[in-house]
Design a protein around this motif. Structure first.
Motif, PDB file in Angstrom:
ATOM      1  N   ILE A  76     -21.369  11.164   6.890  1.00 21.48           N
ATOM      2  CA  ILE A  76     -20.631  10.358   7.675  1.00 21.48           C
ATOM      3  C   ILE A  76     -19.281  10.065   7.190  1.00 21.48           C
ATOM      4  N   ALA A  77     -18.272  10.672   7.906  1.00 15.34           N
ATOM      5  CA  ALA A  77     -17.080  10.611   7.545  1.00 15.34           C
ATOM      6  C   ALA A  77     -16.204   9.781   8.689  1.00 15.34           C
ATOM      7  N   SER A  78     -16.792   8.691   9.083  1.00 20.92           N
ATOM      8  CA  SER A  78     -16.232   8.227  10.420  1.00 20.92           C
ATOM      9  C   SER A  78     -14.915   7.273   9.948  1.00 20.92           C
ATOM     10  N   GLY A  79     -14.722   7.135   8.879  1.00 22.91           N
ATOM     11  CA  GLY A  79     -13.302   6.303   8.319  1.00 22.91           C
ATOM     12  C   GLY A  79     -13.482   4.940   8.741  1.00 22.91           C
ATOM     13  N   ALA A  80     -11.970   4.419   8.905  1.00 25.36           N
ATOM     14  CA  ALA A  80     -11.987   2.915   9.331  1.00 25.36           C
ATOM     15  C   ALA A  80     -10.951   2.765   9.901  1.00 25.36           C
ATOM     16  N   SER A  81     -10.950   1.620  10.626  1.00 30.12           N
ATOM     17  CA  SER A  81      -9.889   1.128  11.675  1.00 30.12           C
ATOM     18  C   SER A  81      -9.031  -0.060  11.230  1.00 30.12           C
ATOM     19  N   PRO A  82      -7.785  -0.343  11.866  1.00 30.57           N
ATOM     20  CA  PRO A  82      -7.283  -1.567  11.529  1.00 30.57           C
ATOM     21  C   PRO A  82      -7.731  -2.699  11.531  1.00 30.57           C
ATOM     22  N   ARG A  83      -7.855  -3.798  10.782  1.00 31.63           N
ATOM     23  CA  ARG A  83      -8.478  -4.941  11.299  1.00 31.63           C
ATOM     24  C   ARG A  83      -7.540  -5.827  12.021  1.00 31.63           C
ATOM     25  N   LYS A  84      -8.355  -6.679  12.791  1.00 32.27           N
ATOM     26  CA  LYS A  84      -7.410  -7.459  13.491  1.00 32.27           C
ATOM     27  C   LYS A  84      -7.165  -8.668  13.106  1.00 32.27           C
ATOM     28  N   LEU A  85      -6.262  -9.653  13.489  1.00 32.03           N
ATOM     29  CA  LEU A  85      -5.934 -11.201  13.019  1.00 32.03           C
ATOM     30  C   LEU A  85      -6.917 -12.075  13.933  1.00 32.03           C
ATOM     31  N   ASN A  86      -6.908 -11.847  15.311  1.00 29.03           N
ATOM     32  CA  ASN A  86      -7.703 -12.521  16.224  1.00 29.03           C
ATOM     33  C   ASN A  86      -7.133 -13.993  16.333  1.00 29.03           C
ATOM     34  N   VAL A  87      -5.621 -13.932  16.592  1.00 26.03           N
ATOM     35  CA  VAL A  87      -4.828 -15.218  16.708  1.00 26.03           C
ATOM     36  C   VAL A  87      -4.063 -15.027  18.155  1.00 26.03           C
ATOM     37  N   GLY A  88      -4.737 -14.173  19.021  1.00 26.34           N
ATOM     38  CA  GLY A  88      -4.240 -14.101  20.353  1.00 26.34           C
ATOM     39  C   GLY A  88      -3.538 -12.860  20.365  1.00 26.34           C
ATOM     40  N   GLU A  89      -3.670 -12.033  19.427  1.00 26.94           N
ATOM     41  CA  GLU A  89      -2.697 -10.500  19.831  1.00 26.94           C
ATOM     42  C   GLU A  89      -3.245  -9.769  20.858  1.00 26.94           C
ATOM     43  N   ALA A  90      -4.512  -9.922  21.026  1.00 31.45           N
ATOM     44  CA  ALA A  90      -5.343  -9.091  22.105  1.00 31.45           C
ATOM     45  C   ALA A  90      -4.590  -8.971  23.359  1.00 31.45           C
ATOM     46  N   LYS A  91      -3.821 -10.242  23.848  1.00 31.57           N
ATOM     47  CA  LYS A  91      -3.048 -10.463  24.903  1.00 31.57           C
ATOM     48  C   LYS A  91      -1.962  -9.597  25.115  1.00 31.57           C
ATOM     49  N   PHE A  92      -1.230  -9.352  23.936  1.00 32.99           N
ATOM     50  CA  PHE A  92      -0.248  -8.816  23.972  1.00 32.99           C
ATOM     51  C   PHE A  92      -0.200  -7.076  23.105  1.00 32.99           C
ATOM     52  N   MET A  93      -1.320  -6.478  23.263  1.00 37.59           N
ATOM     53  CA  MET A  93      -1.454  -5.181  22.843  1.00 37.59           C
ATOM     54  C   MET A  93      -0.606  -4.196  23.813  1.00 37.59           C
ATOM     55  N   GLY A  94       0.121  -3.689  23.336  1.00 37.74           N
ATOM     56  CA  GLY A  94       0.940  -2.613  24.134  1.00 37.74           C
ATOM     57  C   GLY A  94       2.278  -3.433  24.606  1.00 37.74           C
ATOM     58  N   LYS A  95       2.346  -4.674  24.459  1.00 32.95           N
ATOM     59  CA  LYS A  95       3.124  -5.560  25.000  1.00 32.95           C
ATOM     60  C   LYS A  95       4.076  -6.404  23.680  1.00 32.95           C
ATOM     61  N   GLY A  96       4.241  -5.661  22.649  1.00 30.95           N
ATOM     62  CA  GLY A  96       4.699  -6.339  21.389  1.00 30.95           C
ATOM     63  C   GLY A  96       3.751  -6.136  20.347  1.00 30.95           C
ATOM     64  N   VAL A  97       2.648  -6.154  20.385  1.00 34.82           N
ATOM     65  CA  VAL A  97       1.722  -6.029  19.237  1.00 34.82           C
ATOM     66  C   VAL A  97       1.184  -4.635  19.044  1.00 34.82           C
ATOM     67  N   SER A  98       1.214  -4.305  17.668  1.00 37.35           N
ATOM     68  CA  SER A  98       0.935  -2.839  17.514  1.00 37.35           C
ATOM     69  C   SER A  98       0.258  -2.494  16.168  1.00 37.35           C
ATOM     70  N   PHE A  99      -0.537  -1.665  15.914  1.00 39.88           N
ATOM     71  CA  PHE A  99      -0.856  -1.407  14.480  1.00 39.88           C
ATOM     72  C   PHE A  99      -0.431  -0.318  14.007  1.00 39.88           C
ATOM     73  N   CYS A 100       0.477   0.560  14.759  1.00 38.67           N
ATOM     74  CA  CYS A 100       1.149   1.793  14.513  1.00 38.67           C
ATOM     75  C   CYS A 100       2.787   1.986  14.473  1.00 38.67           C
ATOM     76  N   ALA A 101       3.444   1.862  13.454  1.00 35.06           N
ATOM     77  CA  ALA A 101       4.695   2.276  13.581  1.00 35.06           C
ATOM     78  C   ALA A 101       5.332   3.279  13.862  1.00 35.06           C
ATOM     79  N   THR A 102       4.508   4.388  13.662  1.00 36.31           N
ATOM     80  CA  THR A 102       4.882   5.873  14.154  1.00 36.31           C
ATOM     81  C   THR A 102       4.900   5.871  15.335  1.00 36.31           C
ATOM     82  N   CYS A 103       3.650   5.339  16.163  1.00 36.73           N
ATOM     83  CA  CYS A 103       3.737   5.436  17.670  1.00 36.73           C
ATOM     84  C   CYS A 103       4.553   4.484  18.317  1.00 36.73           C
ATOM     85  N   ASP A 104       4.725   3.393  17.890  1.00 34.65           N
ATOM     86  CA  ASP A 104       5.561   2.169  18.461  1.00 34.65           C
ATOM     87  C   ASP A 104       7.031   1.904  18.035  1.00 34.65           C
TER      88      ASP A 104
END
Ligand code: NAP
Length: 320
Positions: A110-138
């Motif tokens: 099993i080498a399935s790695g890990a994913s970025p943790r969320k804050l859960n302070v309302g960021e879901a609504k703004f995913m792709g609209k200002g909220v990001s986990f990836c500086a290289t991408c965005d």
């Protein structure tokens, strides 16, 4: 015991690909399953300068690509599949895939790695609209804009420095008054005029019409709240292991599953010994998904080499 494969590797990040390289060279009957793009989290890292062999550093994308090509050149079979559960019925392990296919194997890494943790302070609504986990991408979308970055570890500090190539200002919000990041990264961040540290503070919310316009900050000691006018919010507050597919097995109709006896810590990271053996014989874990003090590409690669050696010994003993 006849099985489809001798070894199944779950995950195509540095740990999974290294396991694949070693297993392919050992001429094992092996397959690697990766549900998205091979390379893992490393491909979204801007620049890597602590992996030996690259004196000037290397981009995460290029390093991931080189590992992938090396594995392919050695003949590793890589399939784009989502593993949904592992059934561990004695010596035979059954891997359940999203397309309802079932594969049998003698050993699993099993080498399935890990994913970025969320804050859960309302960021879901703004995913792709200002909220990001990836500086290289965005990052390039924030040229001459103001952004908030959250966290105090290596990722937050390194990626905030990267963001300053584009943004005119980066507020780095950290819940303590001291960073967790490696000293060399701290030194670079402290010297960077575009980064302003917001100490002892957490993000408590965000608002905006179409996209992020304000990020709400709360001082953890005084409770005082303020708004930072910003166009984006990058969240780097640690990682969660990608072990949900093991937990989901509990609720499925699979009667025997790995998660029932696969020992994990409170955060869901898999316990192993120094041979990368988990609590279930024949199931090994490597890289960020396991409980480790240090989560680095170099340690993931080392884990994987050990895991393959242990898997080979395990399989040899079965045949005896
Ligand atoms: P990390 O080292 O676990 O750091 C997470 C940071 O987020 C910590 O500063 C933590 O604060 C903060 N945090 C956690 N939960 C929070 C919350 N709910 N609200 C606000 N802040 C919160 O995670 P990471 O930076 O993603 O790194 C993960 C692993 O990858 C680490 O082992 C790291 O060394 C490695 N890595 C290495 C490199 C490199 O070598 N160049 C680059 C990236 C990542 P506290 O400090 O108060 O706990």
């Amino acid at each position: 015991m006849q099985t489809d494969y001798e070894l199944v590797i779950i995950g195509g990040g540095p740990a999974g690909l290294t396991a694949g390289i070693y297993a392919a060279r050992a001429r094992m009957n092996v397959v690697l399953y990766e549900k998205s793009a091979p390379g893992g989290q490393v491909i979204v890292s801007d620049w890597i300068e602590n992996y030996p062999g690259f004196p000037d550093g290397i981009s995460g994308y290029d390093l991931g690509d080189k590992m992938l090509n090396q594995a392919k050149n050695l003949g590793l079979t890589i399939e784009s599949e989502d593993v949904t559960a592992i059934e561990a019925d004695g010596e035979c392990k059954t891997i359940h895939l999203n397309n309802k296919r079932k594969i049998t194997t003698k050993a699993v890494i099993i080498a399935s790695g890990a994913s970025p943790r969320k804050l859960n302070v309302g960021e879901a609504k703004f995913m792709g609209k200002g909220v990001s986990f990836c500086a290289t991408c965005d990052g390039p979308f924030f040229r001459d804009k103001t952004v908030v970055a959250v966290g105090g570890g290596d990722t937050a500090v390194q990626e905030s420095i990267f963001l300053t190539r584009f943004a005119k200002k980066v507020y780095l919000v950290h819940r303590r008054s001291e960073l967790r990041a490696t000293k060399i990264l701290q030194e670079r961040a402290f010297k960077n005029d575009k980064i302003e540290f917001v100490w002892d503070s957490v993000v408590s919310g965000m608002d905006g019409f179409f996209s992020v316009e304000n990020v709400k900050i709360k001082h953890v000691k005084t409770g005082e709240e303020k708004n930072i006018k910003a166009d984006g919010c990058f969240i780097w507050v640690g990682i969660n292991p990608n072990t949900d597919f093991l937990k989901d097995s509990l609720n499925s109709d699979i009667n025997i599953n790995a998660s029932k006896s696969l020992k994990m810590d409170d955060g869901g990271f898999i316990h192993t010994n120094e041979r990368m053996e988990t609590s279930i014989p024949g199931i090994f874990a490597a890289g960020d998904v396991r409980t480790t003090q240090l989560k680095q590409i170099a340690t993931a690669v080392g884990d994987a080499a050990i895991a393959v050696m242990s898997a080979e010994h395990y399989i040899d003993n079965l045949q005896d």
